[in-house]
Motif scaffolding. Structure first.
Motif, short mmCIF file in Angstrom:
data_model
loop_
_atom_site.label_atom_id
_atom_site.label_comp_id
_atom_site.label_asym_id
_atom_site.label_seq_id
_atom_site.Cartn_x
_atom_site.Cartn_y
_atom_site.Cartn_z
N GLN A 53 4.16 -3.61 12.82
CA GLN A 53 4.79 -3.72 11.51
C GLN A 53 3.85 -3.21 10.40
O GLN A 53 4.29 -2.55 9.45
CB GLN A 53 5.16 -5.19 11.24
N ILE A 54 2.55 -3.52 10.55
CA ILE A 54 1.59 -3.03 9.56
C ILE A 54 1.53 -1.51 9.58
O ILE A 54 1.51 -0.85 8.54
CB ILE A 54 0.18 -3.64 9.82
N TRP A 55 1.54 -0.95 10.78
CA TRP A 55 1.46 0.51 10.88
C TRP A 55 2.73 1.16 10.35
O TRP A 55 2.68 2.23 9.73
CB TRP A 55 1.25 0.89 12.35
N ALA A 56 3.86 0.51 10.55
CA ALA A 56 5.12 1.06 10.06
C ALA A 56 5.25 0.95 8.55
O ALA A 56 5.97 1.73 7.92
CB ALA A 56 6.30 0.36 10.75
N ASN A 57 4.56 -0.03 7.97
CA ASN A 57 4.64 -0.23 6.51
C ASN A 57 3.21 -0.18 5.93
O ASN A 57 2.71 -1.14 5.35
CB ASN A 57 5.29 -1.58 6.20
N LYS A 58 2.59 0.97 6.12
CA LYS A 58 1.17 1.11 5.74
C LYS A 58 0.96 0.90 4.24
O LYS A 58 0.01 0.26 3.81
CB LYS A 58 0.66 2.48 6.17
N ARG A 64 2.82 -0.80 2.03
CA ARG A 64 3.01 -2.21 1.66
C ARG A 64 1.83 -3.05 2.12
O ARG A 64 1.34 -3.93 1.40
CB ARG A 64 4.30 -2.72 2.25
N ALA A 65 1.34 -2.81 3.33
CA ALA A 65 0.21 -3.57 3.86
C ALA A 65 -1.06 -3.33 3.03
O ALA A 65 -1.83 -4.26 2.75
CB ALA A 65 -0.03 -3.19 5.32
N MET A 66 -1.27 -2.06 2.63
CA MET A 66 -2.45 -1.74 1.85
C MET A 66 -2.41 -2.43 0.49
O MET A 66 -3.40 -2.99 0.01
CB MET A 66 -2.57 -0.23 1.66
N LEU A 67 -1.23 -2.41 -0.16
CA LEU A 67 -1.10 -3.06 -1.47
C LEU A 67 -1.27 -4.57 -1.36
O LEU A 67 -1.89 -5.20 -2.23
CB LEU A 67 0.27 -2.71 -2.08
N THR A 68 -0.72 -5.15 -0.29
CA THR A 68 -0.88 -6.60 -0.10
C THR A 68 -2.35 -6.96 0.09
O THR A 68 -2.87 -7.92 -0.51
CB THR A 68 -0.07 -7.06 1.11
N THR A 69 -3.04 -6.18 0.93
CA THR A 69 -4.46 -6.43 1.16
C THR A 69 -5.26 -6.25 -0.12
O THR A 69 -6.17 -7.04 -0.43
CB THR A 69 -4.99 -5.48 2.24
#
Length: 263
Positions: free
Chosen positions: A28-33, A35-40
């Motif tokens: 899921q993280i790889w599919a939504n890179k 979004r994951a980067m912004l969350t982190t």
């Protein structure tokens, strides 16, 4: 044996489930890179901001605590005060002199140390160099302990030098910069407002406090200061160190009562 096999089977199933969850999470993280980067990034900024603010608050609190302790938490100044709105009400002139200081010292058991003060401004000359608008304090040898202005080069003046009104002084560190000299000035002579003084010592550096440069002043015996400014004997504020922080209020009330009775 059977119970052991069931336990191992359950443990293997649990581990397999955790690995599946972990793989799904990474997928899921790889599919939504983005979004994951912004969350982190948001988590990093939030944690960093919190740590920074807490560190600044704690650092400022420690700075203020050290500054107040350095200034003296059981110290007070006593000044003669003539309120403008009460002038003409048969108050007479509000004055303090050396006799008041001695009376407080002898009758106030809440007072640990006391020193009269003479405030003035001076010009310090050494060789061809000159430092102007230097604050000068006339005091006793107790001044250094009450104000915690200790000498780190040379020595402070003694009670005998106060009693005999010797022309001696101790200087703050900032004055050395203005005079373009070093610690070798100790033992030498300078001129304060045209009068020749021997430099006994140099005060340890204190830094600035509330806009006041604490290292840019000179201290001389108050008896000598009265020679330079005789009228100051009629306006003699003094500085007091109480026995402890818990006795500040009692000390102030005791001083007020003694001064009223004496006058």
């Amino acid at each position: 044996g059977g119970g052991g096999h069931h336990f191992l089977d359950g443990l293997g199933a649990s581990a397999e489930g955790h690995w599946q969850n972990l793989i799904t999470a990474f997928a899921q993280i790889w599919a939504n890179k983005a979004r994951a980067m912004l969350t982190t990034l948001g988590i990093i900024i939030g944690v960093t901001s919190t740590i920074t603010v807490v560190s600044m608050v704690q650092g400022f609190g420690n700075y203020m605590t050290d500054m107040l302790r350095n200034f003296g938490t059981n110290m007070m100044f006593v000044f003669p005060y003539d309120p403008n709105e009460e002038r003409g009400n048969m108050l007479g002139r509000v004055l303090l002199d050396v006799r008041d200081v001695r009376e407080v010292a002898s009758r106030c058991d809440k007072v640990r140390r006391i020193s009269p003060l003479v405030f003035s401004e001076t010009t310090v000359e050494y060789g061809r160099q000159k430092a102007t608008a230097i604050n000068m304090r006339g005091a006793t040898e107790e001044f250094q302990t009450i104000r915690r202005f200790f000498v780190d080069k040379g020595r402070f003046f003694s009670p005998m030098e106060v009693d005999s009104a010797q022309y001696v002084c101790v200087l703050g560190r900032d004055i050395l910069q203005q005079l373009q000299c070093d610690e070798s000035i100790v033992g030498q002579h300078v001129y304060l407002n045209g009068q020749r003084f021997r430099v006994l010592g140099l005060l340890e550096a204190k830094g600035a406090m509330m806009g006041e440069r604490q290292d840019e002043f000179a201290v001389i015996p108050f008896t000598t200061a009265l020679k330079l400014n005789p009228l100051a004997k009629y306006f003699m504020p003094f500085i007091v160190e109480a026995n402890g922080e818990q006795e500040n209020e009692d000390c102030a009330l005791q001083i007020t009562r003694v001064l009223r009775e004496f006058h």
